[in-house]
Each structure stands twice: as structure tokens, then as C-alpha cells.
Design an enzyme around this catalytic site. Sequence first.
Site, PDB file in Angstrom:
ATOM      1  NE  ARG A 105      -4.114   0.586   2.077  1.00 47.43           N
ATOM      2  CZ  ARG A 105      -5.268   0.734   2.540  1.00 47.43           C
ATOM      3  NH1 ARG A 105      -5.515   1.025   3.946  1.00 47.43           N
ATOM      4  NH2 ARG A 105      -5.873   0.090   1.866  1.00 47.43           N
ATOM      5  CG  HIS A 132      -8.545  -0.409  -2.964  1.00 44.74           C
ATOM      6  ND1 HIS A 132      -7.560  -1.216  -2.200  1.00 44.74           N
ATOM      7  CD2 HIS A 132      -9.046   0.458  -2.233  1.00 44.74           C
ATOM      8  CE1 HIS A 132      -7.806  -1.274  -1.423  1.00 44.74           C
ATOM      9  NE2 HIS A 132      -8.560  -0.309  -0.790  1.00 44.74           N
ATOM     10  CD  GLN A 135     -13.108  -2.090  -1.311  1.00 47.99           C
ATOM     11  OE1 GLN A 135     -12.723  -2.466  -0.526  1.00 47.99           O
ATOM     12  NE2 GLN A 135     -14.626  -2.775  -0.593  1.00 47.99           N
ATOM     13  CG  ASP A 221     -13.804   6.129  -0.966  1.00 52.94           C
ATOM     14  OD1 ASP A 221     -13.934   6.160  -0.170  1.00 52.94           O
ATOM     15  OD2 ASP A 221     -12.863   6.296  -1.638  1.00 52.94           O
ATOM     16  CB  CYS A 261     -13.911   0.838  -0.097  1.00 54.00           C
ATOM     17  SG  CYS A 261     -13.474   2.738  -0.229  1.00 54.00           S
ATOM     18  NE  ARG A 289      -9.675  -5.864   0.389  1.00 51.57           N
ATOM     19  CZ  ARG A 289      -9.158  -4.247   1.044  1.00 51.57           C
ATOM     20  NH1 ARG A 289     -10.105  -3.158   1.439  1.00 51.57           N
ATOM     21  NH2 ARG A 289      -8.612  -4.829   0.721  1.00 51.57           N
TER      22      ARG A 289
END
Length: 308
Positions: A105, A132, A135, A221, A261, A289
Site C-alpha cells: 500500500r 485499489h 477492493q 467513498d 469500501c 476482502r
Amino acid sequence: MAALKHFLQLMDLTREELDHIFVRTRWIKQQFKSYQQYWPLQDRTLVMIFEKASTRTRLSFEAGMQQLGGSAIYLNTRDSQLGRGEPVEDAAQVISRMSDIVMIRTFEQDIIERFAANSRVPVINGLTNEYHPCQILADIYTYIEHRGPIQGKTVTWIGDSNNVCNTWLQAAEVFDFNVRVSTPPGYEIEPERAGLHGTGHYEEFADPMIAARGADLVTTDVWTSMGFEAENDERLRDFADWQVDADMMKQAKPAAVFMHCLPAHRGEEVAAEVIDGPQSVVWDEAENRLHAQKALMEYLLLGHLETK
Ligand code: CP
Ligand code: NVA
């Protein structure tokens, strides 16, 4: 031994590969839910490198690797040499000689691309400024679980054209669905940054209420992503009309689901009545996830396994 493949953006895998990962996700989830031990990655080591904060990504990768019989090591920039200027190429050489798979990340996509170019083992994007993919892997699996195939459906994205939005746009090309996007002026999609091949899978709307019309899935988001904190006050003003609330959900199809998310800010990008309401699938989305990334690691390390 599977051929070396990375997952740096959603489009790194084909539709067939992603569909296969979904089949495996379902099976791996069933095994987990019925307390069946499944240890295909015994003696394998995942290294997780975090340059930004995380709850879900760290937990799902670390727990997921352990549940597959392997082990996971957490590194961050604060207390490793990564934060003290060691070239990413050197770090990749060393880390990939001591591990079997790496999740990163970080900030710019270029960092993870450079790492992968110098890695002997698969590299997974656990979020960059641009994408991402883990996700959206979990999100599409969650949609399929709740409503069936996503092909031909309409996904509405409300808010910032950020890493999660870019990945939805890539997914629309791969899985052949439509995205209706509404961002405030000045925060529009940048197709090149999103890594798109065409413009045929999305439409932009100035009015978020119109964007939500007829949607099968509404998603949003945070208004300020990690790394953009200096813009927070300005963004709070600019995004004020881009909150997903009950009126906006009424524009969508009655069977529409709501996704986020997480982490979420109730009263900013989403109203509590929506995220805590009956159309919200955010907890399944978060849980998936774990299952989807286990299937991803299995695929990157072991290749195509048949599902009994
Ligand atoms: N959605 C997500 O990636 O959450 P974390 O930042 O907690 O990992
Ligand atoms: N767009 C958000 C997602 C967090 C999981 C961010 O990058 O901070």
C-alpha cells in the site's frame, strides 16, 4: 509453480482469470464458514508493506494468509529502511528473495510498478493513489453474491474520482457493465490516469441525482483520500452536494445495493440512513476482502486449481 503474475491494477488479470478467482472465492469462503482447514500455502510467506494506514487491508491479508497455512510479515515506512530512502528497486530485490508474495500500500502507482519490475515474486496492489484493485475484486464478488452477474448492469459512482473510482471504471471495461459518475466540478475522471482503453463504459453527470437514476448499485467513498489531507477543508465545501442519502437512493432501482469500501464518514459522503439501511451491503463487502484475497493469493502462487 505458477508463472510470475502481479496484480497492480484490475486489468492485470483477464475476465477469465477474475471469473476463476470468483469461483475459488466462493469455495474458499464455504470452507472457511464450515471450519474446514485449507492450507495450500503452508510454508509460504507474505510480506505486507504499508506506507499508509489500514484496518481492512492489513487484517484481511494477514488473517487470510494465516488461514491458508502461511505466515505474514508487516512492514511500514516508519520503522523500516523503506522510510529512510532505500531505493525501491533495492528493497524489491531483497524482500522478494526472502518471501513468496508481497502486498504493498503506497502513494504513486509508479512505486509499485518499480517494485514489481525488480521482484522475483508476485506483487499485489493494496491501494495506491491511482487504484485499489483488491477492493473492487471483493466488491464485484459481493454484487454477484447478492444479485448475480454484473455484466450489463449500471453502477453509479458519486463523489471523488479517486483510486476506488478508477478501479470501478477499469472493472466496467473488463466485466462489460456501465458506470454513471458524478463528481463536483474540478474533480472529474482523468481517463488516462484511470488506465482506461476506451470511453464506452462510463457516462459523466453534473447532477448526482440524475447519475443515480436506474442504478443497480450505488457507491461512494471518502471525499478526502489518504495523501490529500491538506485539501480537506476545500473538499468539504466542494463535495457538500455529493452525499448519498435516501432521496438519492430512491432514484436507483428498488433492488439497488449500496456499497462503500470503508472507512466511511456518516454525514459527509453518505447519510447514516443509507449506510446503515436495508440496501447497504457494506459489511459483506468488507468481509469478502478476506475471501477474495485468499483466492487471489492462491491463484498468483499456485495457478488455476480446479474446484471440486
Ligand atoms: N477499504 C480499505 O481498504 O480499508 P482499509 O484502509 O482499512 O484497509
Ligand atoms: N480512497 C480512499 C480509500 C481508503 C480505503 C483512500 O485512498 O484513502
